[in-house]
Design a protein around this motif. Structure first.
Motif, PDB file in Angstrom:
ATOM      1  N   GLN B  28       0.842  -1.198   0.000  1.00  0.00           N
ATOM      2  CA  GLN B  28       0.000   0.000   0.000  1.00  0.00           C
ATOM      3  C   GLN B  28       0.879   1.250   0.000  1.00  0.00           C
ATOM      4  O   GLN B  28       2.039   1.204   0.421  1.00  0.00           O
ATOM      5  N   LYS B  29       0.283   2.353  -0.449  1.00  0.00           N
ATOM      6  CA  LYS B  29       1.013   3.618  -0.437  1.00  0.00           C
ATOM      7  C   LYS B  29       1.388   3.986   1.000  1.00  0.00           C
ATOM      8  O   LYS B  29       0.568   3.859   1.909  1.00  0.00           O
ATOM      9  N   GLY B  30       2.642   4.404   1.179  1.00  0.00           N
ATOM     10  CA  GLY B  30       3.088   4.822   2.497  1.00  0.00           C
ATOM     11  C   GLY B  30       3.521   3.687   3.402  1.00  0.00           C
ATOM     12  O   GLY B  30       3.942   3.916   4.534  1.00  0.00           O
ATOM     13  N   GLU B  31       3.432   2.475   2.896  1.00  0.00           N
ATOM     14  CA  GLU B  31       3.789   1.325   3.717  1.00  0.00           C
ATOM     15  C   GLU B  31       5.301   1.092   3.703  1.00  0.00           C
ATOM     16  O   GLU B  31       5.960   1.330   2.699  1.00  0.00           O
ATOM     17  N   VAL B  32       5.828   0.624   4.838  1.00  0.00           N
ATOM     18  CA  VAL B  32       7.230   0.214   4.878  1.00  0.00           C
ATOM     19  C   VAL B  32       7.264  -1.290   5.066  1.00  0.00           C
ATOM     20  O   VAL B  32       6.787  -1.820   6.063  1.00  0.00           O
ATOM     21  N   LEU B  33       7.819  -1.946   4.043  1.00  0.00           N
ATOM     22  CA  LEU B  33       7.815  -3.399   4.023  1.00  0.00           C
ATOM     23  C   LEU B  33       9.255  -3.873   4.136  1.00  0.00           C
ATOM     24  O   LEU B  33      10.114  -3.416   3.404  1.00  0.00           O
ATOM     25  N   VAL B  34       9.522  -4.782   5.069  1.00  0.00           N
ATOM     26  CA  VAL B  34      10.866  -5.331   5.161  1.00  0.00           C
ATOM     27  C   VAL B  34      10.802  -6.808   4.804  1.00  0.00           C
ATOM     28  O   VAL B  34       9.963  -7.541   5.324  1.00  0.00           O
ATOM     29  N   ILE B  35      11.668  -7.207   3.863  1.00  0.00           N
ATOM     30  CA  ILE B  35      11.717  -8.607   3.444  1.00  0.00           C
ATOM     31  C   ILE B  35      12.941  -9.246   4.074  1.00  0.00           C
ATOM     32  O   ILE B  35      14.059  -8.754   3.903  1.00  0.00           O
ATOM     33  N   VAL B  36      12.730 -10.308   4.842  1.00  0.00           N
ATOM     34  CA  VAL B  36      13.854 -11.021   5.427  1.00  0.00           C
ATOM     35  C   VAL B  36      13.846 -12.447   4.908  1.00  0.00           C
ATOM     36  O   VAL B  36      12.863 -12.911   4.330  1.00  0.00           O
ATOM     37  N   GLY B  37      14.954 -13.141   5.145  1.00  0.00           N
ATOM     38  CA  GLY B  37      15.028 -14.533   4.709  1.00  0.00           C
ATOM     39  C   GLY B  37      16.458 -14.924   4.477  1.00  0.00           C
ATOM     40  O   GLY B  37      17.325 -14.059   4.328  1.00  0.00           O
ATOM     41  N   PRO B  38      16.742 -16.223   4.437  1.00  0.00           N
ATOM     42  CA  PRO B  38      18.111 -16.679   4.220  1.00  0.00           C
ATOM     43  C   PRO B  38      18.592 -16.305   2.830  1.00  0.00           C
ATOM     44  O   PRO B  38      17.775 -15.989   1.957  1.00  0.00           O
ATOM     45  N   ASN B 206       6.015  -1.660   8.756  1.00  0.00           N
ATOM     46  CA  ASN B 206       4.610  -1.920   9.028  1.00  0.00           C
ATOM     47  C   ASN B 206       4.343  -3.419   8.942  1.00  0.00           C
ATOM     48  O   ASN B 206       3.463  -3.949   9.590  1.00  0.00           O
ATOM     49  N   ARG B 207       5.147  -4.049   8.077  1.00  0.00           N
ATOM     50  CA  ARG B 207       4.902  -5.449   7.788  1.00  0.00           C
ATOM     51  C   ARG B 207       6.237  -6.102   7.476  1.00  0.00           C
ATOM     52  O   ARG B 207       7.087  -5.484   6.846  1.00  0.00           O
ATOM     53  N   ILE B 208       6.392  -7.342   7.929  1.00  0.00           N
ATOM     54  CA  ILE B 208       7.606  -8.081   7.600  1.00  0.00           C
ATOM     55  C   ILE B 208       7.220  -9.300   6.788  1.00  0.00           C
ATOM     56  O   ILE B 208       6.231  -9.981   7.085  1.00  0.00           O
ATOM     57  N   ILE B 209       7.978  -9.519   5.710  1.00  0.00           N
ATOM     58  CA  ILE B 209       7.745 -10.674   4.857  1.00  0.00           C
ATOM     59  C   ILE B 209       8.896 -11.630   5.092  1.00  0.00           C
ATOM     60  O   ILE B 209      10.058 -11.221   4.994  1.00  0.00           O
ATOM     61  N   ASP B 212      11.495 -17.802   1.803  1.00  0.00           N
ATOM     62  CA  ASP B 212      12.435 -18.911   1.747  1.00  0.00           C
ATOM     63  C   ASP B 212      12.169 -19.703   0.470  1.00  0.00           C
ATOM     64  O   ASP B 212      11.014 -19.931   0.103  1.00  0.00           O
ATOM     65  N   GLU B 213      13.196 -20.089  -0.192  1.00  0.00           N
ATOM     66  CA  GLU B 213      13.118 -20.880  -1.426  1.00  0.00           C
ATOM     67  C   GLU B 213      12.134 -20.318  -2.438  1.00  0.00           C
ATOM     68  O   GLU B 213      11.335 -21.041  -3.022  1.00  0.00           O
ATOM     69  N   GLY B 214      12.196 -18.996  -2.622  1.00  0.00           N
ATOM     70  CA  GLY B 214      11.397 -18.367  -3.670  1.00  0.00           C
ATOM     71  C   GLY B 214       9.932 -18.189  -3.340  1.00  0.00           C
ATOM     72  O   GLY B 214       9.130 -17.883  -4.230  1.00  0.00           O
ATOM     73  N   GLN B 215       9.566 -18.399  -2.092  1.00  0.00           N
ATOM     74  CA  GLN B 215       8.153 -18.238  -1.733  1.00  0.00           C
ATOM     75  C   GLN B 215       8.035 -17.367  -0.489  1.00  0.00           C
ATOM     76  O   GLN B 215       8.951 -17.304   0.330  1.00  0.00           O
ATOM     77  N   ILE B 216       6.874 -16.728  -0.362  1.00  0.00           N
ATOM     78  CA  ILE B 216       6.594 -16.011   0.877  1.00  0.00           C
ATOM     79  C   ILE B 216       6.047 -17.027   1.877  1.00  0.00           C
ATOM     80  O   ILE B 216       5.020 -17.675   1.635  1.00  0.00           O
ATOM     81  N   ILE B 217       6.781 -17.196   2.969  1.00  0.00           N
ATOM     82  CA  ILE B 217       6.380 -18.200   3.963  1.00  0.00           C
ATOM     83  C   ILE B 217       5.388 -17.593   4.948  1.00  0.00           C
ATOM     84  O   ILE B 217       4.396 -18.202   5.326  1.00  0.00           O
ATOM     85  N   GLU B 218       5.686 -16.348   5.340  1.00  0.00           N
ATOM     86  CA  GLU B 218       4.851 -15.760   6.386  1.00  0.00           C
ATOM     87  C   GLU B 218       4.932 -14.244   6.297  1.00  0.00           C
ATOM     88  O   GLU B 218       5.976 -13.700   5.954  1.00  0.00           O
ATOM     89  N   GLU B 219       3.857 -13.557   6.564  1.00  0.00           N
ATOM     90  CA  GLU B 219       3.931 -12.106   6.674  1.00  0.00           C
ATOM     91  C   GLU B 219       3.095 -11.628   7.847  1.00  0.00           C
ATOM     92  O   GLU B 219       2.008 -12.146   8.112  1.00  0.00           O
ATOM     93  N   ALA B 220       3.640 -10.639   8.562  1.00  0.00           N
ATOM     94  CA  ALA B 220       2.964 -10.147   9.769  1.00  0.00           C
ATOM     95  C   ALA B 220       3.624  -8.841  10.190  1.00  0.00           C
ATOM     96  O   ALA B 220       4.740  -8.542   9.760  1.00  0.00           O
ATOM     97  N   PRO B 221       2.937  -8.040  11.040  1.00  0.00           N
ATOM     98  CA  PRO B 221       3.605  -6.865  11.619  1.00  0.00           C
ATOM     99  C   PRO B 221       4.791  -7.337  12.456  1.00  0.00           C
ATOM    100  O   PRO B 221       4.775  -8.471  12.956  1.00  0.00           O
ATOM    101  N   PRO B 222       5.820  -6.481  12.640  1.00  0.00           N
ATOM    102  CA  PRO B 222       7.049  -6.932  13.297  1.00  0.00           C
ATOM    103  C   PRO B 222       6.828  -7.509  14.693  1.00  0.00           C
ATOM    104  O   PRO B 222       7.414  -8.537  15.024  1.00  0.00           O
TER     105      PRO B 222
END
Lengths: 275, 244
Positions: B28-38, B206-209, B212-222
């Motif tokens: 969404q506009k204004g959202e800060v998304l952090v993608i983590v993973g190995p 706002n949200r962490i993704i 792993d292995e090319g897929q989104i496993i889980e997303e949630a607020p930090p």
């Protein structure tokens, strides 16, 4: 083509940029140029016959040599850039054409190429003219200087393509990606970001190519062009003094090549930057 | 609300390697998304697909209503997306000032004076207004990365992508870069950040993704993801990175 704007840098910062140190502008090898020029002058003054006479006789040959070299090289730089970009193109047709060009041209001796352009190419044009009944082609007259330049550009363009390709490949991919990510097109990125850096990398081999071309220009004496070498041969044919003539011709080539080498080094120093 | 980035079932192959396996994600506009993973999980590939530095093999990516399948749209979309790289990628032959001005002149067609003013105010914002005449090689890593952020911001992007912006930095320089990013997040910039900086993720996201292995496993607020992850793989990953 790609002029470098000298950034105005405060004196204390200058020391950090290699090549920009306040140092002597001329390197020591200029003395060698001066030495050879001095030798020519001394020979001409102390023994005007034959040396001054030789120099006067071959003067228009020097002009032809310089003209062919400089004009050819200007086009070589352009053809080389196009060829280099073609060799890196993702477009298969462009890649194939430029690779074929480079591979074919590199496999044929330069002398044979020059002879082909001068003796065979006009016949090909006339033949085409006869088939297509285009009077302009039928009456095509070979122009020795033009065809010599075409021959040099075709040959050296292929070598230069490989130099450009290597230079462009030496620039980290991230430079292109950063430029593209800012919304610049492929050609804008090449022109403003990749090529200015690549040109500094390839400057030494490009300088070498210029000097090689200057020396190889003596091959045009085989296709009826009165360059320095041919004029020397003509003088010798009437005066029978091979030692003096060929020593003088050799010295004159040396003056030109050594001087060019100094200019290349000077440009290299001015355009250096730290990675 | 219409998402500003809409990623629909994206797959990406590198030869036989299946790097992205059906990623669907809306930002969404204004959202800060952090993608983590190995490493090798496809985080960077996903980010690079968003501004088309990689083409996705299948699926749709729509940025600000514009489909990324059309080559003519790519430069238009890229103008709206700023990208910050792990290796900074400042233009090595240009001064800091010229790094900031180049794309403004070439792409945005701004006058030099205007571009300079914008560049100067951004360099002030990232805290290095005195380095305009330096070349990238004369700057520390942290300074280079802050210049890179300023360079991206000079184009007035609506979205900023960060590809591991602090991974190549010495520890003491990480903070100066994260501070700039944090300030940007507070201003309401839409940000997608691939990072291993869990502290930043906690403070700004706002949200962490978790990928792993090319897929989104889980997303949630930090606070949810860090304290009570649902998936086993997320738990395993977090237990490794959070014990530091």
């Amino acid at each position: 083509m790609f002029t470098r704007r000298e950034p105005k840098i405060a004196e204390q910062e200058l020391a950090h940029i290699p090549g920009a140190e306040p140092q002597s502008r001329l390197d020591v090898w200029w003395w060698l140029v001066a030495l050879i020029v001095g030798l020519v002058v001394i020979l001409c003054v102390t023994k005007p016959d034959p040396y001054w006479n030789i120099l006067k006789f071959v003067r228009d040959g020097i002009k032809i040599t310089i003209f062919i070299t400089v004009v050819s090289f200007a086009f070589v730089l352009i053809i080389g850039m196009l060829g280099g970009l073609g060799r890196l193109s993702k477009n298969k047709v462009i890649y194939l054409i430029s690779t074929l060009y480079v591979e074919l041209v590199r496999g044929i001796p330069l002398l044979v190429q020059l002879i082909w352009w001068y003796f065979a190419f006009p016949v090909v044009i006339k033949q085409i003219g006869e088939w297509t009944h285009i009077a302009l082609l039928e009456n095509y007259q070979a122009n020795a200087i033009f065809l010599a330049i075409v021959g040099f550009v075709a040959c050296y363009g292929a070598y230069m393509s490989e130099i450009y390709r290597a230079g462009i490949q030496s620039i980290p991919k991230g430079q292109m990606e950063a430029a593209r990510s800012l919304g610049m097109s492929y050609f804008q990125s090449m022109r403003h970001v990749v090529l200015p850096q690549a040109i500094r990398v390839i400057l030494p081999p490009v300088g070498n190519e210029f000097i090689s071309l200057l020396k190889d220009s003596s091959l045009v004496s085989a296709v009826a062009l009165a360059d320095l070498t041919r004029r020397g041969r003509e003088y010798m044919a009437t005066h029978f003094n091979p030692i003096e003539v060929w020593s003088m011709v050799a010295l004159l080539y040396l003056v030109m090549t050594l001087f060019s080498a100094r200019i290349v080094t000077w440009i290299e120093r001015r355009t250096k930057f730290e990675r | 609300m219409e998402p500003i980035i809409d990623i629909q079932d994206v797959h990406k192959y590198f030869g036989r390697i299946h790097a992205l396996r059906g990623v669907t994600l809306q930002v969404q506009k204004g959202e800060v998304l952090v993608i983590v993973g190995p490493s090798g999980s496809g985080k960077s590939t996903l980010l690079r697909c968003i501004n088309h530095l990689e083409d996705c093999s299948s699926g749709n990516i729509i940025v600000d209503g514009i489909h990324l399948d059309n080559a003519q749209n790519i430069n238009t979309v890229r103008q709206e997306i700023g990208m910050v790289f792990q290796s900074f990628n400042l233009f090595a032959h240009l001064t800091v000032m010229d790094n900031l001005i180049l794309a403004q002149k070439v792409v945005r067609k701004r006058k030099k004076a205007e571009a300079r003013d914008i560049a100067l105010s951004l360099l002030k914002k990232v805290g290095i207004p005195e380095k305009t005449r330096a070349f990238p090689s004369q700057l520390s890593g942290g300074q280079q990365q802050r210049v890179a952020i300023a360079r991206a911001l000079a184009m007035n992007p609506r979205i900023m992508l960060f590809d591991e912006p602090t991974s190549a930095l010495d520890p003491e320089m990480i903070k100066e870069v994260l501070d700039v990013m944090l300030a940007l997040a507070k201003e309401g910039m839409t940000m997608v950040v691939v990072s291993h900086e869990m502290g930043f993720a906690r403070a700004a996201a706002n949200r962490i993704i978790f990928m792993d292995e090319g897929q989104i496993i889980e997303e949630a607020p930090p606070d949810v993801l860090f304290t009570s992850p649902k998936q086993e793989r997320t738990k395993l990953f977090l237990s490794k990175v959070l014990q530091l």
